[in-house]
Design a protein around this motif. Structure first.
Motif, mmCIF file in Angstrom:
data_model
loop_
_atom_site.group_PDB
_atom_site.id
_atom_site.type_symbol
_atom_site.label_atom_id
_atom_site.label_comp_id
_atom_site.label_asym_id
_atom_site.label_seq_id
_atom_site.Cartn_x
_atom_site.Cartn_y
_atom_site.Cartn_z
ATOM 1 N N HIS A 7 33.311 6.221 74.615
ATOM 2 C CA HIS A 7 33.006 6.174 74.821
ATOM 3 C C HIS A 7 31.099 6.352 74.679
ATOM 4 O O HIS A 7 30.581 6.755 73.752
ATOM 5 N N LEU A 8 30.452 5.191 74.983
ATOM 6 C CA LEU A 8 29.168 4.865 74.700
ATOM 7 C C LEU A 8 28.139 5.291 75.085
ATOM 8 O O LEU A 8 27.872 5.304 76.914
ATOM 9 N N TRP A 21 32.110 1.989 78.550
ATOM 10 C CA TRP A 21 33.854 3.035 78.067
ATOM 11 C C TRP A 21 35.105 1.943 78.368
ATOM 12 O O TRP A 21 34.972 0.445 79.118
ATOM 13 N N TRP A 22 35.564 1.919 76.290
ATOM 14 C CA TRP A 22 36.461 0.771 75.995
ATOM 15 C C TRP A 22 37.395 1.416 75.612
ATOM 16 O O TRP A 22 37.566 2.478 74.575
ATOM 17 N N ARG A 30 31.408 -3.087 68.546
ATOM 18 C CA ARG A 30 30.537 -4.067 68.495
ATOM 19 C C ARG A 30 29.436 -4.144 69.731
ATOM 20 O O ARG A 30 28.037 -4.122 69.963
ATOM 21 N N LYS A 31 29.534 -3.174 70.935
ATOM 22 C CA LYS A 31 28.934 -3.055 72.227
ATOM 23 C C LYS A 31 27.827 -1.698 71.294
ATOM 24 O O LYS A 31 26.518 -1.704 71.828
ATOM 25 N N PHE A 32 28.378 -0.892 70.111
ATOM 26 C CA PHE A 32 27.109 0.477 69.881
ATOM 27 C C PHE A 32 26.021 -0.906 69.246
ATOM 28 O O PHE A 32 25.375 -0.241 68.970
ATOM 29 N N SER A 33 27.083 -1.885 68.401
ATOM 30 C CA SER A 33 26.119 -2.954 67.939
ATOM 31 C C SER A 33 24.456 -3.186 68.156
ATOM 32 O O SER A 33 23.315 -3.218 67.929
ATOM 33 N N ALA A 34 25.867 -3.768 69.302
ATOM 34 C CA ALA A 34 24.682 -4.355 70.364
ATOM 35 C C ALA A 34 23.476 -3.408 71.052
ATOM 36 O O ALA A 34 22.587 -3.569 71.300
ATOM 37 N N THR A 48 24.876 7.282 70.834
ATOM 38 C CA THR A 48 25.934 7.611 70.496
ATOM 39 C C THR A 48 27.746 7.130 71.210
ATOM 40 O O THR A 48 27.626 6.643 72.262
ATOM 41 N N LEU A 49 28.652 7.086 69.814
ATOM 42 C CA LEU A 49 29.999 6.118 70.454
ATOM 43 C C LEU A 49 30.632 7.548 69.472
ATOM 44 O O LEU A 49 31.096 8.461 68.759
#
Length: 65
Positions: A7-8, A21-22, A30-34, A48-49
């Protein structure tokens, strides 16, 4: 595999403004970095991840010292 495990959350000025959510940790990272790349210039932003199965925060931006 739980499709909503990772969860981001993006919080800006104390308000939650975005969730994602993934099921894959690699995809979520990868989404966090993006998200950091896209939103880090917005004042008072925190990203936050978390692993919703374990309750663990995996990483956050900005990093707390």
């Amino acid at each position: 595999m739980n499709p909503n495990r990772y969860h981001l959350t993006r919080i800006t000025a104390g308000r939650t403004v975005q969730h994602g959510w993934w099921g894959s940790e690699a995809t979520a990272r990868r989404k966090f970095s993006a998200w950091v790349g896209n939103y880090s210039t917005i004042p008072d932003t925190r990203i936050t991840l978390a692993d919703d199965e374990t309750g663990e925060t995996l990483t956050e931006w900005p990093n707390e010292a």
